[in-house]
Scaffold this motif. Structure first.
Motif, PDB file in Angstrom:
ATOM      1  N   HIS A 122      39.623  37.022  47.423  1.00 57.03           N
ATOM      2  CA  HIS A 122      38.688  37.972  48.027  1.00 57.03           C
ATOM      3  C   HIS A 122      37.961  38.852  47.017  1.00 57.03           C
ATOM      4  CE1 HIS A 122      40.206  37.784  52.450  1.00 57.03           C
ATOM      5  NE2 HIS A 122      40.199  36.599  51.866  1.00 57.03           N
ATOM      6  N   GLY A 123      38.317  38.733  45.751  1.00 57.39           N
ATOM      7  CA  GLY A 123      37.590  39.444  44.711  1.00 57.39           C
ATOM      8  C   GLY A 123      36.767  38.475  43.880  1.00 57.39           C
ATOM      9  N   PHE A 124      35.663  38.943  43.349  1.00 61.38           N
ATOM     10  CA  PHE A 124      34.836  38.107  42.480  1.00 61.38           C
ATOM     11  C   PHE A 124      35.643  37.663  41.269  1.00 61.38           C
ATOM     12  CE2 PHE A 124      32.291  38.269  38.528  1.00 61.38           C
ATOM     13  CZ  PHE A 124      31.553  37.113  38.706  1.00 61.38           C
ATOM     14  N   ASN A 125      35.566  36.367  40.935  1.00 61.48           N
ATOM     15  CA  ASN A 125      36.324  35.843  39.798  1.00 61.48           C
ATOM     16  C   ASN A 125      35.572  34.655  39.209  1.00 61.48           C
ATOM     17  OD1 ASN A 125      38.287  34.933  37.968  1.00 61.48           O
ATOM     18  ND2 ASN A 125      39.946  35.576  39.313  1.00 61.48           N
ATOM     19  N   ARG A 126      35.151  34.812  37.990  1.00 60.03           N
ATOM     20  CA  ARG A 126      34.433  33.728  37.306  1.00 60.03           C
ATOM     21  C   ARG A 126      35.428  32.923  36.485  1.00 60.03           C
ATOM     22  NH1 ARG A 126      28.534  34.163  34.514  1.00 60.03           N
ATOM     23  NH2 ARG A 126      28.345  31.992  33.860  1.00 60.03           N
ATOM     24  N   ILE A 127      35.712  31.710  36.936  1.00 62.26           N
ATOM     25  CA  ILE A 127      36.688  30.850  36.262  1.00 62.26           C
ATOM     26  C   ILE A 127      36.064  30.202  35.032  1.00 62.26           C
ATOM     27  CG2 ILE A 127      38.268  28.914  36.563  1.00 62.26           C
ATOM     28  CD1 ILE A 127      38.853  31.436  38.257  1.00 62.26           C
ATOM     29  N   GLY A 128      34.809  29.851  35.120  1.00 64.08           N
ATOM     30  CA  GLY A 128      34.086  29.225  34.020  1.00 64.08           C
ATOM     31  C   GLY A 128      32.602  29.268  34.304  1.00 64.08           C
ATOM     32  N   GLU A 129      31.830  28.587  33.476  1.00 65.47           N
ATOM     33  CA  GLU A 129      30.376  28.596  33.659  1.00 65.47           C
ATOM     34  C   GLU A 129      29.958  27.968  34.975  1.00 65.47           C
ATOM     35  OE1 GLU A 129      28.639  28.431  29.108  1.00 65.47           O
ATOM     36  OE2 GLU A 129      28.935  26.549  30.201  1.00 65.47           O
ATOM     37  N   ARG A 130      30.775  27.017  35.474  1.00 70.24           N
ATOM     38  CA  ARG A 130      30.372  26.260  36.654  1.00 70.24           C
ATOM     39  C   ARG A 130      31.365  26.380  37.820  1.00 70.24           C
ATOM     40  NH1 ARG A 130      26.304  22.833  34.828  1.00 70.24           N
ATOM     41  NH2 ARG A 130      26.243  22.561  32.569  1.00 70.24           N
ATOM     42  N   CYS A 131      32.338  27.242  37.714  1.00 69.67           N
ATOM     43  CA  CYS A 131      33.345  27.395  38.764  1.00 69.67           C
ATOM     44  C   CYS A 131      33.590  28.880  38.991  1.00 69.67           C
ATOM     45  CB  CYS A 131      34.642  26.695  38.363  1.00 69.67           C
ATOM     46  SG  CYS A 131      35.969  26.839  39.586  1.00 69.67           S
ATOM     47  N   VAL A 132      33.212  29.364  40.196  1.00 72.31           N
ATOM     48  CA  VAL A 132      33.221  30.802  40.442  1.00 72.31           C
ATOM     49  C   VAL A 132      33.692  31.089  41.863  1.00 72.31           C
ATOM     50  CG1 VAL A 132      31.854  32.925  40.410  1.00 72.31           C
ATOM     51  CG2 VAL A 132      31.270  31.056  38.850  1.00 72.31           C
ATOM     52  N   TYR A 133      34.494  32.149  42.006  1.00 72.53           N
ATOM     53  CA  TYR A 133      34.823  32.705  43.315  1.00 72.53           C
ATOM     54  C   TYR A 133      33.877  33.870  43.589  1.00 72.53           C
ATOM     55  CZ  TYR A 133      39.298  30.183  43.438  1.00 72.53           C
ATOM     56  OH  TYR A 133      40.268  29.212  43.472  1.00 72.53           O
ATOM     57  N   SER A 134      33.213  33.824  44.718  1.00 78.46           N
ATOM     58  CA  SER A 134      32.292  34.908  45.055  1.00 78.46           C
ATOM     59  C   SER A 134      33.030  36.147  45.553  1.00 78.46           C
ATOM     60  CB  SER A 134      31.315  34.458  46.144  1.00 78.46           C
ATOM     61  OG  SER A 134      32.005  34.183  47.362  1.00 78.46           O
ATOM     62  N   GLY A 135      34.202  35.944  46.166  1.00 76.39           N
ATOM     63  CA  GLY A 135      34.881  37.047  46.837  1.00 76.39           C
ATOM     64  C   GLY A 135      34.252  37.313  48.192  1.00 76.39           C
ATOM     65  N   THR A 136      34.943  38.101  49.000  1.00 75.03           N
ATOM     66  CA  THR A 136      34.429  38.431  50.317  1.00 75.03           C
ATOM     67  C   THR A 136      33.227  39.372  50.205  1.00 75.03           C
ATOM     68  OG1 THR A 136      34.990  39.450  52.440  1.00 75.03           O
ATOM     69  CG2 THR A 136      36.110  40.310  50.502  1.00 75.03           C
ATOM     70  N   PRO A 137      32.232  39.241  51.080  1.00 74.66           N
ATOM     71  CA  PRO A 137      31.054  40.108  50.975  1.00 74.66           C
ATOM     72  C   PRO A 137      31.296  41.525  51.471  1.00 74.66           C
ATOM     73  CG  PRO A 137      30.840  38.670  52.873  1.00 74.66           C
ATOM     74  CD  PRO A 137      32.072  38.223  52.140  1.00 74.66           C
ATOM     75  N   GLU A 138      32.396  41.736  52.204  1.00 74.54           N
ATOM     76  CA  GLU A 138      32.763  43.080  52.660  1.00 74.54           C
ATOM     77  C   GLU A 138      34.228  43.287  52.335  1.00 74.54           C
ATOM     78  OE1 GLU A 138      32.453  46.675  53.547  1.00 74.54           O
ATOM     79  OE2 GLU A 138      30.664  45.577  54.169  1.00 74.54           O
ATOM     80  N   CYS A 139      34.502  44.188  51.400  1.00 76.15           N
ATOM     81  CA  CYS A 139      35.871  44.405  50.925  1.00 76.15           C
ATOM     82  C   CYS A 139      36.820  44.635  52.095  1.00 76.15           C
ATOM     83  CB  CYS A 139      35.890  45.597  49.980  1.00 76.15           C
ATOM     84  SG  CYS A 139      37.442  45.804  49.083  1.00 76.15           S
ATOM     85  N   ASP A 140      38.054  44.115  51.981  1.00 74.18           N
ATOM     86  CA  ASP A 140      38.982  44.201  53.114  1.00 74.18           C
ATOM     87  C   ASP A 140      40.413  44.506  52.686  1.00 74.18           C
ATOM     88  OD1 ASP A 140      39.578  41.826  51.910  1.00 74.18           O
ATOM     89  OD2 ASP A 140      39.375  40.574  53.680  1.00 74.18           O
ATOM     90  N   GLY A 141      40.579  45.085  51.494  1.00 67.84           N
ATOM     91  CA  GLY A 141      41.935  45.390  51.063  1.00 67.84           C
ATOM     92  C   GLY A 141      41.955  46.447  49.979  1.00 67.84           C
ATOM     93  N   PHE A 142      42.972  47.315  50.028  1.00 68.93           N
ATOM     94  CA  PHE A 142      43.093  48.360  49.021  1.00 68.93           C
ATOM     95  C   PHE A 142      43.370  47.791  47.639  1.00 68.93           C
ATOM     96  CE2 PHE A 142      44.268  50.527  53.004  1.00 68.93           C
ATOM     97  CZ  PHE A 142      43.387  51.597  52.947  1.00 68.93           C
ATOM     98  N   ASP A 143      43.987  46.600  47.574  1.00 67.81           N
ATOM     99  CA  ASP A 143      44.327  46.023  46.286  1.00 67.81           C
ATOM    100  C   ASP A 143      43.098  45.537  45.532  1.00 67.81           C
ATOM    101  OD1 ASP A 143      44.007  44.113  48.298  1.00 67.81           O
ATOM    102  OD2 ASP A 143      45.190  42.623  47.208  1.00 67.81           O
ATOM    103  N   LEU A 144      41.990  45.285  46.262  1.00 63.88           N
ATOM    104  CA  LEU A 144      40.758  44.856  45.601  1.00 63.88           C
ATOM    105  C   LEU A 144      40.007  46.038  45.006  1.00 63.88           C
ATOM    106  CD1 LEU A 144      39.445  42.264  48.212  1.00 63.88           C
ATOM    107  CD2 LEU A 144      40.508  41.779  46.013  1.00 63.88           C
TER     108      LEU A 144
END
Length: 379
Positions: free
Chosen positions: A198-220
């Protein structure tokens, strides 16, 4: 090729800590962010929106909840919306996606329920390779088929998947929906749009997690979630150009404080109000307040932090309160006779005696003393 990459909308998500007012606001904002995604795509000149799984939070949403995101996407007929199942809304027999198809998809929305390449552009120069989860947890890699998938020579290949890359996690054997971290290279993907984290995470140049568009947790945290990506791909072998855009309204914050004096109460109030001073109603805070306060200071703490500040914020979730330190003079505030004084005396006895009731009695005495002081002060 330019598109918006998003994931983990989790429409219908419930928040166990929230009262009805807060819950309604959080659930509604998960729908409103779809409109912000559409406006973002238009403003950035993107033709497509890729949703990498978990459109819905669970497999059995109500009919209204099922239709609500579809109707938001319908409002952008100039955009093409691409959806895949995630682990929360896997494509089970007679499951949520069967209901979506029966309800009828808008012409501009495509639910990809088969693991097969599909053209994204009329000229056939860009192809989408969607991974499909047919159950909540699978031990196989849902993207493995992409390696052998055929597309026209020179076409741009865009992967869309939901799961965890193998290099993360302390115990890989306990994880599910594992995806090879080098899948984009193996399958010749120009870009692999990922969902699940649920958080943005760029694994590499071509592999990326966008994360949720509306935050939903205190840990993020306020900056960890609530984003979408605008991705441009010029050629199959070109490195994608990616811009991160904040799309979320709410800021979620974990805050710890040691409160022992009136000055530390001042400091905590200032910190809470400074999270988003322009609009504190978009702030949710999980607060752990440790320390010890006198009766006067505890009364001030409850009035200013649990009263005024909590009313300004969207939600103040208190995990721990400071302890109350009372003196003999403090307890004299109770009348010498009457039900309240008798209750206070009994709670004081229990709080001083070892046993299972000690902690509960001390907490009850604290609440009684503060409420009694506040009531007498108001009178």
């Amino acid at each position: 090729m330019r598109f918006v990459h998003t994931s983990d909308w989790q429409i219908g998500k419930t928040f166990g800590f929230a009262d009805d007012e807060v819950l309604n606001a959080l659930q509604n904002e998960r729908l409103e962010v779809i409109l912000r995604l559409g406006r973002l795509a238009r403003a950035q000149g993107a033709s497509d929106v890729l949703v990498a799984g978990d459109v819905y939070d669970h497999e059995s949403p109500s009919d209204r909840t099922l239709r609500q995101p579809l109707e938001r996407m319908r409002q952008f007929p100039d955009l093409r919306w691409h959806l895949i199942p995630g682990n929360h809304d896997a494509h089970l027999p007679n499951g949520v996606w069967s209901r979506v198809l029966r309800a009828g998809l808008p012409d501009n929305v495509c639910a990809h329920l088969d693991a097969a390449p599909v053209p994204m552009t009329p000229d056939g120069q860009t192809w989408l390779l969607p991974a499909v989860l047919n159950r909540r947890h699978t031990m196989g890699d849902p993207t493995e088929w992409m390696d052998a998938a055929t597309t026209p020579e020179g076409a741009i290949r865009i992967g869309l998947a939901h799961g965890s890359v193998r290099s993360f996690g302390s115990d890989e054997s306990a994880q599910h929906n594992l995806i090879a971290i080098d899948r984009s290279a193996r399958a010749g993907l120009a870009y692999l749009a990922m969902g699940d984290w649920h958080g943005f995470n760029r694994i590499g140049e071509r592999c990326v997690y966008s994360g949720t568009p509306e935050c939903d947790g205190f840990d993020l945290g306020g900056e960890g979630g609530g984003h979408a990506l605008v991705v441009s791909v010029d050629a199959p072998d070109a490195v994608p150009d990616m811009d991160v855009h904040r799309t979320g309204r709410f800021f979620w914050c974990e805050m710890k404080a040691i409160v022992t004096t009136r000055e530390t109460i001042d400091d905590l109030e200032n910190r809470l109000r400074a999270v988003h001073p322009e609009d504190p109603s978009c702030v949710l805070v999980k607060l752990t307040a440790e320390g010890a306060l006198t009766l006067d200071d505890m009364t001030a703490f409850e009035d200013r932090i649990l009263g005024s500040v909590a009313s300004a914020l969207r939600c103040l979730r208190v995990e721990k309160l400071p302890e109350l330190v009372t003196s003999a003079d403090d307890l004299m505030l109770f009348d010498e006779s009457g039900v309240v004084s008798q209750a206070a005396a009994r709670l004081q006895e229990l709080a001083a005696a070892p046993g299972e009731e000690q902690a509960h009695a001390a907490a009850a005495l604290q609440r009684l003393a503060v409420l009694w002081r506040s009531e007498r002060g108001a009178a």
